[in-house]
Design an enzyme around this catalytic site. Structure first.
Site, PDB file in Angstrom:
ATOM      1  N   ASP A 226       0.854  -1.179   0.000  1.00 49.14           N
ATOM      2  CA  ASP A 226       0.000   0.000   0.000  1.00 49.14           C
ATOM      3  C   ASP A 226       0.893   1.234   0.000  1.00 49.14           C
ATOM      4  O   ASP A 226       1.691   1.429   0.910  1.00 49.14           O
ATOM      5  CB  ASP A 226      -0.914   0.006   1.233  1.00 49.14           C
ATOM      6  CG  ASP A 226      -1.837   1.216   1.250  1.00 49.14           C
ATOM      7  OD1 ASP A 226      -2.829   1.206   0.505  1.00 49.14           O
ATOM      8  OD2 ASP A 226      -1.559   2.157   2.022  1.00 49.14           O
ATOM      9  N   GLU A 321      -2.253  -1.646  -5.770  1.00 50.32           N
ATOM     10  CA  GLU A 321      -3.514  -1.000  -6.117  1.00 50.32           C
ATOM     11  C   GLU A 321      -3.423  -0.325  -7.473  1.00 50.32           C
ATOM     12  O   GLU A 321      -2.338   0.099  -7.903  1.00 50.32           O
ATOM     13  CB  GLU A 321      -3.890   0.037  -5.054  1.00 50.32           C
ATOM     14  CG  GLU A 321      -4.279  -0.537  -3.721  1.00 50.32           C
ATOM     15  CD  GLU A 321      -4.626   0.552  -2.729  1.00 50.32           C
ATOM     16  OE1 GLU A 321      -5.793   0.607  -2.290  1.00 50.32           O
ATOM     17  OE2 GLU A 321      -3.732   1.333  -2.388  1.00 50.32           O
ATOM     18  N   CYS A 393     -11.908  -1.582  14.282  1.00 49.05           N
ATOM     19  CA  CYS A 393     -13.092  -2.315  13.837  1.00 49.05           C
ATOM     20  C   CYS A 393     -14.075  -2.443  15.000  1.00 49.05           C
ATOM     21  O   CYS A 393     -13.721  -2.926  16.082  1.00 49.05           O
ATOM     22  CB  CYS A 393     -12.696  -3.692  13.315  1.00 49.05           C
ATOM     23  SG  CYS A 393     -14.081  -4.668  12.698  1.00 49.05           S
ATOM     24  N   CYS A 396     -15.113  -6.774  15.280  1.00 47.90           N
ATOM     25  CA  CYS A 396     -14.231  -7.754  15.929  1.00 47.90           C
ATOM     26  C   CYS A 396     -13.243  -7.116  16.893  1.00 47.90           C
ATOM     27  O   CYS A 396     -12.479  -7.835  17.554  1.00 47.90           O
ATOM     28  CB  CYS A 396     -13.464  -8.557  14.875  1.00 47.90           C
ATOM     29  SG  CYS A 396     -12.322  -7.557  13.890  1.00 47.90           S
ATOM     30  N   ASP A 403      -2.627   1.794   7.144  1.00 43.84           N
ATOM     31  CA  ASP A 403      -1.988   1.321   5.920  1.00 43.84           C
ATOM     32  C   ASP A 403      -1.609  -0.155   6.003  1.00 43.84           C
ATOM     33  O   ASP A 403      -1.640  -0.865   5.000  1.00 43.84           O
ATOM     34  CB  ASP A 403      -0.742   2.169   5.630  1.00 43.84           C
ATOM     35  CG  ASP A 403      -1.096   3.627   5.350  1.00 43.84           C
ATOM     36  OD1 ASP A 403      -2.244   3.876   4.929  1.00 43.84           O
ATOM     37  OD2 ASP A 403      -0.238   4.509   5.560  1.00 43.84           O
TER      38      ASP A 403
END
Length: 475
Positions: A226, A321, A393, A396, A403
């Site tokens: 990334d 990407e 998150c 979870c 990144d």
């Protein structure tokens, strides 16, 4: 003209060497590069004049058959016309190599062809305008394709047509040994001037053995990369590659050098709005600015080459990407930092280096939400601002660097690649890819443009199913 196609097992690459020419050789280099510029400008003006004349005649009602004949812009037609007029247009033409004039004509043919293709819709990208004449103090370059083009056996000189034997600033041993062994053939040589220094770039057809070097350690099979601004790249292994930011580092020196150059007597007088003879101090100040820019470009290129070579050698599959950099730089707050990092360089370098070392390059879909997706449970966040550098998150409870989380999601796109049947370096053919589809226009507000086809808990279901089948097999 027909493009050169390398035979099977061979690839075309470049070897670039810095030159240390004498004053007489510098004059010869400038003479040949100036000849290329002269041929380009003269034939461009000729084509433009014929184009304007035909337009004027058509406005008077002249029939198509009676219009002034077109001046063709294919390379053979430009060569034919130039050979007919060069004796009275450039009576000094014999002092330069014919390849210098051919360089200008080839560049003009390519520029006009690109303009026509863009105008008719055959060329993608932004619309290209009519070619402009080359400036005298612009970038100097000339390409040699025939004649005496070789590397001296002593590893310290190159030989070019009409220029003779020129000393190099660095050793040419690597290229000379390949040529002597018969595993490399020199196709052409291009001389350029950058920041008051001359370079010679050889286009070489090299016989390469695809595979990882023997001394290179094997780090793993799959890695997601990334790119960013704070860090040059972030790997799925957790490694953060620092960004040297060479332009930002040189910004203070560059501003000081440009202010000094602005105080000198340049080639343009703002009071009278006319051209004038620039002073020697102005030229030295411009050389200082050019050297700073050349240093910035060299540091940036070296950083990317070291990273991409290591990735192509140590990993079997590299996932990156598909970035729309041209659209990203429209953000005025990030434009300078993005251009300084040059994130599109990653894909361009890996495009050919993965083929050299036997690895596979997979380019993820442009609309894949790698930053918004949780790498643990695959939950997609509806919003994630650039200020949030830590991904948290709520499903979870995963808390991870933003990144690193995106790099892990990129690596997760490729589940398995059979080394016996390597996938396509561009499309990732043969690898598992999570299918995506565009989100409905009505419910896409504040969400990523593309969403996974499977529900959020699909990854958990697949993991549970695999675990159950494994337990049944053991029983």
């Amino acid at each position: 003209m027909k493009r050169y196609e390398s035979p099977a097992g061979w690839t075309v690459q470049a070897y670039r060497f810095a030159l240390d020419p004498s004053d007489v050789q510098v004059a010869g280099l400038r003479r040949n590069t100036g000849a290329a510029r002269f041929a380009f400008n003269h034939m461009l003006r000729r084509v433009s004049a014929v184009k304007a004349q035909r337009a004027a005649e058509a406005s008077y009602g002249v029939a198509e058959a009676d219009l002034t004949p077109w001046q063709g812009w294919s390379l053979p037609e430009l060569r034919r016309t130039w050979n007919e007029i060069k004796t009275w247009v450039a009576p000094w033409w014999a002092e330069c190599s014919k390849e210098a004039f051919n360089t200008g004509l080839a560049n003009l043919s390519a520029a006009l062809g690109n303009w026509h293709a863009s105008r008719t819709g055959a060329r993608k990208g932004r619309r290209m305008g009519w070619p402009r004449t080359k400036r005298k103090h612009g970038r100097r370059s000339a390409r040699f394709t025939t004649g005496a083009i070789r590397v001296d056996p002593g590893y310290r000189h190159v030989v070019l047509p009409r220029l003779g034997r020129i000393r190099t600033h660095e050793s040419t041993r690597k290229l000379a040994r390949r040529v002597r062994a018969g595993t490399a053939t020199i196709l052409s040589a291009t001389v350029t001037e950058t920041a008051a220094r001359w370079f010679c770039s050889f286009q070489v057809a090299v016989k390469r053995v695809v595979g990882r070097a023997a001394h290179t350690p094997k780090a793993g099979r799959i890695v997601g990369v990334d790119t960013g601004i704070t860090h040059l790249a972030v790997l799925s292994t957790g490694e953060l590659v620092p960004n040297p930011a060479p332009f930002k580092a040189a910004l203070k020196k560059l501003g000081k050098a440009q202010r000094r150059a602005a105080r000198r007597i340049g080639p343009y007088d703002p009071a009278t709005r006319r051209k004038r003879t620039a002073s020697n101090r102005w030229q030295r100040a411009q050389d200082t600015v050019a050297r700073l820019h050349a240093t910035v470009a060299a540091v940036r290129a070296d950083s990317w080459h070291q990273l991409t070579t290591r990735l192509a050698q140590q990993f079997t599959t590299v996932v990156v990407e598909d970035l729309h950099v041209a659209g990203m730089v429209r953000n005025r707050k990030l434009a300078r930092a993005l251009i300084d990092a040059a994130p599109a360089t990653l894909r361009r370098h890996l495009g050919y280096k993965t083929g050299w070392y036997g690895s596979v390059l997979y380019v993820a879909d442009r609309w894949y939400p790698s930053s918004k997706t949780c790498s643990g449970c695959q939950t997609v966040k509806p919003k994630l601002s650039l200020a949030e550098r830590t991904f948290n998150c709520t499903t979870c409870g995963l808390s991870l660097h933003r990144d690193v989380n995106a790099a892990r999601n990129l690596a997760g796109l490729v589940r398995h690649v059979d080394l016996e049947l390597l996938g396509d370096a561009k499309t990732g053919r043969g690898a598992y890819v999570r299918p995506v589809r565009p989100a409905p226009a009505g419910g896409a507000a504040g969400r990523e443009a593309s969403r996974p086809v499977h529900p959020v808990n699909a990854a958990r279901q697949r993991t549970a199913a695999n675990r159950e089948s494994h337990l049944l097999t053991e029983r």
